[in-house]
Design an enzyme around this catalytic site. Structure first.
Site, PDB file in Angstrom:
ATOM      1  N   ASP A 153       0.850  -1.184   0.000  1.00 47.49           N
ATOM      2  CA  ASP A 153       0.000   0.000   0.000  1.00 47.49           C
ATOM      3  C   ASP A 153       0.894   1.246   0.000  1.00 47.49           C
ATOM      4  O   ASP A 153       1.905   1.268  -0.693  1.00 47.49           O
ATOM      5  CB  ASP A 153      -0.923  -0.028   1.232  1.00 47.49           C
ATOM      6  N   HIS A 185      -3.431   5.883   3.898  1.00 43.05           N
ATOM      7  CA  HIS A 185      -4.165   4.702   3.456  1.00 43.05           C
ATOM      8  C   HIS A 185      -3.503   3.403   3.926  1.00 43.05           C
ATOM      9  O   HIS A 185      -4.171   2.479   4.416  1.00 43.05           O
ATOM     10  CB  HIS A 185      -4.263   4.739   1.928  1.00 43.05           C
ATOM     11  N   ALA A 299      -7.796  -7.085  -8.956  1.00 45.88           N
ATOM     12  CA  ALA A 299      -8.696  -7.977  -8.218  1.00 45.88           C
ATOM     13  C   ALA A 299      -9.544  -8.827  -9.142  1.00 45.88           C
ATOM     14  O   ALA A 299     -10.073  -9.870  -8.715  1.00 45.88           O
ATOM     15  CB  ALA A 299      -9.595  -7.159  -7.290  1.00 45.88           C
ATOM     16  N   SER A 356     -11.213  -0.917  -0.024  1.00 44.66           N
ATOM     17  CA  SER A 356      -9.902  -0.985   0.627  1.00 44.66           C
ATOM     18  C   SER A 356     -10.013  -1.331   2.093  1.00 44.66           C
ATOM     19  O   SER A 356      -9.127  -1.959   2.662  1.00 44.66           O
ATOM     20  CB  SER A 356      -9.183   0.368   0.511  1.00 44.66           C
TER      21      SER A 356
END
Length: 406
Positions: A153, A185, A299, A356
């Site tokens: 990340d 994040h 993903a 997320s």
């Protein structure tokens, strides 16, 4: 993609570099093949040392990541054509793809402003956040002890008091930036997946409280990066023996867009080695206006577990992306709206929303199963799917259902 509540998916933004996928047994010869096939000089990844180096600052044209069998190269159109010709020929080059720009996936809006009041069966309490209750993590006897989890990340603010005793392993794959999180994040996602049982202030928010933390900075402090950083981070996580890789990042795709063959092969090779990759489905939908956009890159690869977001009333989050039979599907869902977790100092804590935020719930719970059941790779995937709680919601939106702790 920074404003996930507006607009429609656009074509992938690219960096100008190229990803090259090799057969598993050809990685050691990859630099020679690149030179012979397309006149491209490349280093094997260990030769780059501890700090990442931008390809533009290297004497060579690219890097071969030997754990994965993937190269990232600067190539002109003629060189790309030569590589693509090799894919169709007898040489062990499986795929050639443009490198994409990827982003941290979050949305600042916690709920639709015009949403009618709904009952919230899972509130935050002084003991734990609602996600820990909804997934059963708070009641689980497992803690992730002995399990290695990689969070790829924006890095981690290791100065946060809740990580003082955890000794996280940090590594930056963003040239010119240290591993410390200058965005927020990454610290938030690391907190949800592997935050400590005892916290400086407020309720517990971490799932796998005793897992070994590996934070790879693959996105810059702007929340933006490229496939190279992610590939480098996955390569490092595999070399470090990580059991679970959590990636709350991605880029939007259009409907009926094939998934990346490079990432699918990387994920399959990781599963074969016993490592599960979990990634955010994406936030490009606007269900308030009846728009559902497809699961994003990476993903949408079949061998990466794609995670959708739910709110604490057990409804699909308005921004959460959905399955596309021709592109990629949602596999499972996790808590992803108004999720409180760690944030870089001086703030320390913040509640934000996004797929997320759902993804590290799943990654942390995967670590609990890895400890409690001794399962890895595909067996770990199966344990998560088998034990998920089925929901009265479309599987296109939530996959098998809400992830549950052992």
């Amino acid at each position: 993609m920074q404003d996930e509540s507006q607009g429609t998916p656009r074509g992938p933004e690219t960096t100008g570099r190229t990803l090259v996928l090799f057969t598993r047994n050809a990685t050691a010869q990859a630099p020679d093949m690149l030179q012979q096939t397309a006149g491209i000089s490349a280093l094997m990844s260990p030769e780059l040392g501890a700090e990442p180096v931008a390809i533009k600052d290297m004497a060579e044209d690219g890097v071969v990541y030997q754990e994965l069998g993937v190269a990232v190269v600067d190539a002109d159109p003629d060189q790309v054509q030569a590589l693509e010709t090799a894919v169709a020929g007898e040489q062990p080059v499986l795929a050639v793809e443009a490198e994409r720009v990827v982003y941290a996936i979050e949305t600042s809006e916690e709920a639709p402003p015009d949403a009618p009041p709904t009952a919230a069966p899972w509130p935050d309490t002084e003991i734990g956040t609602w996600g820990l209750y909804a997934t059963g993590a708070l009641a689980s006897s497992a803690s992730g002890a002995g399990i290695d989890v990689a969070i790829l990340d924006t890095g981690l603010d290791e100065r946060h008091p809740d990580f003082a005793t955890r000794n996280p392993e940090l590594r930056s794959f963003v040239p010119g930036e240290e591993a410390r999180d200058g965005h927020g994040h990454g610290t938030h996602c690391a907190g949800t997946s592997c935050g400590s049982r005892m916290v400086f202030e407020g309720p517990r928010y971490g799932v796998a409280t005793d897992a070994n933390i590996h934070c790879g900075k693959v996105l810059g402090d702007s929340g933006r990066g490229g496939d190279q950083g992610i590939i480098a981070g996955i390569d490092w996580a595999l070399a470090s023996g990580c059991d679970v890789i959590s990636m709350s990042l991605g880029s939007p795709v259009a409907w009926n867009t094939p998934h990346s063959q490079v990432y699918e092969t990387v994920a399959r090779r990781a599963l074969d080695r016993g490592t599960l990759i979990v990634a955010a489905a994406g936030n490009e939908s606007d269900r308030r206006n009846d728009r559902v956009n497809p699961v994003g890159h990476p993903a949408n690869c079949p061998s990466i577990m794609a995670v959708a977001a739910l709110d604490n009333a057990e409804k699909i989050a308005w921004f959460s992306c959905g399955s596309d039979p021709k592109s990629g599907q949602v596999d499972i869902a996790g808590p992803g709206v108004n999720v409180r977790s760690s944030w870089p100092i001086p703030d320390r804590y913040k509640a934000i929303s996004g797929t997320s935020m759902a993804t590290p719930h799943v990654a942390g719970i995967a670590a609990l199963y890895a400890e409690a059941k001794g399962v890895r790779g595909l067996d770990l995937w199966a344990a998560l799917i088998q034990q998920a709680r089925r929901m009265d919601l479309p599987s296109l939106d939530v996959g098998i259902g809400l992830v549950q702790a052992p």
